[in-house]
Design a protein around this motif. Sequence first.
Motif, mmCIF file in Angstrom:
data_model
loop_
_atom_site.group_PDB
_atom_site.id
_atom_site.type_symbol
_atom_site.label_atom_id
_atom_site.label_comp_id
_atom_site.label_asym_id
_atom_site.label_seq_id
_atom_site.Cartn_x
_atom_site.Cartn_y
_atom_site.Cartn_z
ATOM 1 N N GLU A 235 -56.646 7.404 4.424
ATOM 2 C CA GLU A 235 -57.110 8.740 4.769
ATOM 3 C C GLU A 235 -58.110 9.194 3.711
ATOM 4 O OE1 GLU A 235 -54.026 11.223 6.169
ATOM 5 O OE2 GLU A 235 -55.311 12.996 6.314
ATOM 6 N N ILE A 236 -59.296 9.547 4.193
ATOM 7 C CA ILE A 236 -60.345 10.008 3.277
ATOM 8 C C ILE A 236 -60.660 11.463 3.588
ATOM 9 C CG2 ILE A 236 -62.745 9.673 2.542
ATOM 10 C CD1 ILE A 236 -62.428 6.746 3.501
ATOM 11 N N HIS A 237 -60.666 12.284 2.556
ATOM 12 C CA HIS A 237 -61.068 13.687 2.719
ATOM 13 C C HIS A 237 -62.371 13.897 1.983
ATOM 14 C CE1 HIS A 237 -56.701 15.248 3.460
ATOM 15 N NE2 HIS A 237 -57.013 14.217 4.206
ATOM 16 N N LEU A 238 -63.386 14.383 2.687
ATOM 17 C CA LEU A 238 -64.662 14.675 2.033
ATOM 18 C C LEU A 238 -65.003 16.144 2.248
ATOM 19 C CD1 LEU A 238 -66.681 11.537 3.167
ATOM 20 C CD2 LEU A 238 -65.846 11.998 0.874
ATOM 21 N N PRO A 239 -65.511 16.811 1.185
ATOM 22 C CA PRO A 239 -65.876 18.222 1.377
ATOM 23 C C PRO A 239 -67.076 18.346 2.316
ATOM 24 C CG PRO A 239 -66.484 17.479 -0.823
ATOM 25 C CD PRO A 239 -65.748 16.345 -0.181
ATOM 26 N N ALA A 240 -67.021 19.333 3.205
ATOM 27 C CA ALA A 240 -68.130 19.546 4.131
ATOM 28 C C ALA A 240 -69.288 20.191 3.390
ATOM 29 C CB ALA A 240 -67.684 20.439 5.278
ATOM 30 N N THR A 241 -70.497 19.987 3.895
ATOM 31 C CA THR A 241 -71.655 20.670 3.327
ATOM 32 C C THR A 241 -71.394 22.170 3.440
ATOM 33 O OG1 THR A 241 -72.907 18.945 4.421
ATOM 34 C CG2 THR A 241 -74.176 20.695 3.375
ATOM 35 N N PRO A 242 -71.573 22.920 2.341
ATOM 36 C CA PRO A 242 -71.292 24.364 2.424
ATOM 37 C C PRO A 242 -72.073 25.005 3.570
ATOM 38 C CG PRO A 242 -71.739 23.706 0.173
ATOM 39 C CD PRO A 242 -72.023 22.513 1.023
ATOM 40 N N GLN A 243 -71.345 25.794 4.365
ATOM 41 C CA GLN A 243 -71.969 26.420 5.535
ATOM 42 C C GLN A 243 -72.676 27.700 5.138
ATOM 43 O OE1 GLN A 243 -71.648 25.178 8.960
ATOM 44 N NE2 GLN A 243 -71.250 23.434 7.627
ATOM 45 N N MET A 244 -73.750 28.046 5.872
ATOM 46 C CA MET A 244 -74.407 29.340 5.673
ATOM 47 C C MET A 244 -73.458 30.410 6.210
ATOM 48 S SD MET A 244 -77.415 28.591 4.445
ATOM 49 C CE MET A 244 -78.775 29.662 4.876
ATOM 50 N N GLU A 245 -73.466 31.564 5.547
ATOM 51 C CA GLU A 245 -72.622 32.672 6.013
ATOM 52 C C GLU A 245 -73.060 33.076 7.420
ATOM 53 O OE1 GLU A 245 -70.055 34.334 4.564
ATOM 54 O OE2 GLU A 245 -70.055 32.827 2.983
ATOM 55 N N ASP A 246 -72.088 33.445 8.222
ATOM 56 C CA ASP A 246 -72.421 33.928 9.561
ATOM 57 C C ASP A 246 -73.210 35.222 9.437
ATOM 58 O OD1 ASP A 246 -71.393 31.917 10.949
ATOM 59 O OD2 ASP A 246 -69.464 32.868 11.405
ATOM 60 N N THR A 247 -74.347 35.259 10.121
ATOM 61 C CA THR A 247 -75.190 36.451 9.995
ATOM 62 C C THR A 247 -74.911 37.472 11.091
ATOM 63 O OG1 THR A 247 -76.874 35.118 11.032
ATOM 64 C CG2 THR A 247 -77.122 35.528 8.673
ATOM 65 N N ASP A 248 -74.270 37.000 12.203
ATOM 66 C CA ASP A 248 -74.022 37.971 13.289
ATOM 67 C C ASP A 248 -72.803 38.818 12.964
ATOM 68 O OD1 ASP A 248 -72.586 35.494 15.564
ATOM 69 O OD2 ASP A 248 -72.533 35.719 13.395
ATOM 70 N N GLU A 249 -73.009 40.115 13.019
ATOM 71 C CA GLU A 249 -71.919 41.035 12.674
ATOM 72 C C GLU A 249 -71.148 41.406 13.925
ATOM 73 O OE1 GLU A 249 -71.124 42.697 9.491
ATOM 74 O OE2 GLU A 249 -72.104 40.893 8.840
#
Lengths: 470, 124
Positions: free
Chosen positions: A456-470
Amino acid sequence: MTIKRTLILHGVIIIGLLALMGMFAVHDVGTLTTSSRYMEIQEGLNASFLQMRLYEKNYFLFKDDQAMRDILSIIKAAGKTLDSFSDAMIPAIGEAKYQALRNSLSQYEHEAQLIAESGTRDVVAETTLREFGRRLLELSTRLTREERAKIDKIITKAKRGMLASFLIFLVLAVFLTPLIYRRIFSSMKKVTMLARDISKGRFRIIDGKVPDDEMGTVITAMNSMSQELRLREDELVQSKKLGSLGVLTAGVAHEITNPLNNISMIAQTYQEMYDMLPREKRIEFMDQVLGECERIRAIVVNLLDFAKPKVASFSPGDINEVINRTLGLVQNMLDVSDIEVHLDLDSGIPTVNMDKHQINQVFVNIITNAIQAMKPGQDLTIRTTTTEKRDEVHIVIEDTGKGMSPETLSHIFDPFFSTKGVDGTGLGLSVSYGIVKNHSGTITASSEVDKGTTFEIHLPATPQMEDTDE
Amino acid sequence: MSKPAVMIIDDEKVVGDMSKYHLEAAGFEVETFVDPAKALDRFREKSFEVVVTDLKMKGIDGMEVLKTIKSLAPKSQVIMITAFAHLNTAIEALRGEVFDFFPKPFKIKEFVESVRRAAERAQA
């Protein structure tokens, strides 16, 4: 300046200050001891002189003859005291003042002696004796007062000296000492962080100016160690790659055989049937040959790409794509060994910041190990998922092979540990471990004899951009 | 006498296509398949004198094809072709009563000749 020199200088300053303080203190205490010894004697004398003045009054006013005898005996005692304690008194008040006191007493004694011998009580004798008595008492009292003032001055001076020393020590402790320690601690912190990173497999170096002291020597040593390790790791990755290349080549040879046979069959048919073939067929044949050539080219390019040493370069990518690419490399090994692959790839997983070639190598290592552990007809399952927060990608590679004992399992990530004898380098999984660590991920394995092994390999995901839709 | 029937099973389509040219020119009736399961279904409908099969295929492999053919029609002859030139596989295949064995790439003339002999044996 080196830390050693700085610390020595710091020590010398403190010891010097302490010695200076000590010297002053010893001197002051010495003076105080002399003064207090003198004061003791002087106060005794003062009391005697007061007594003497009282007897004067008795002698002249109340005509008491005994009083004059008492005065003479007090004078004798005081004279004895002055003579025997001259050693203690002279250091305190000085020779001149001591002699003045001694003379004043002698004068008084002389006059008292004359009166005692003649037995007179006239006004002249009385006035003279009383004047001498008054002077003696006054001198004695003045000396006492002066000495007390001297003692007070010494005490005040000692108090001020101590306060000043305390302030100097405080300034040293608050400003100079932290300056030295801050320098050491900031270097220590850098070295500690580097050591922590190295233990995690991140072989970076400490940037910036290296201080010209002992910590600088440590930093230089750590930097060169880190660089050396990075170099060694690259060598390990490459040697393991060349190791897996041997395994892959067998599969690739077979993979090339099929298009090669196709080209051969098309060529033989073309040659044999040339006259019978319509023009379109001939063109179609050659197109097919080109297609088969392209197949071979793709296989060779893929293999060369895998073998080529590369500097790690990270970019966001799709893990599923890398898995499919790996399967392209090992497909023939799977076919040869008759292993069926079950893919359960989540198409919605986030991207991972990775070096695709290195991650590809991790998958090749695990899958070739799995293939070697399985019998024909067994299954290999590859699953990808993500966490609820979509901050990690999980890859599970599960075989149904012979499995491992807990003892073997505990060593599989150790360098040069191999269960395959001469066929294994013992580097595959340790290199894979290093690669995953380098990606700030984790790799774990669980296994059961005769049931199979799961990685089992766990890799961190590429940091996501914050959701801009309010 | 009708033409001898030859079935060719290989997941590489080119193998069937090209073999067909030569075998038809040599007077055989040829049907080609890339899916071994479909080929066996067809075999149950119609008997072929000669079956040419690839050894390693997805799903059903050549050895299984051989067993099925032999159980359905013991007289039919099976010729094996494979990209795996392992001697072990060849011997194992021969022991399973394969008529002939061709490692890829092979000469089509020799292959056609082998099919002809296989057809003769099947008809004998």
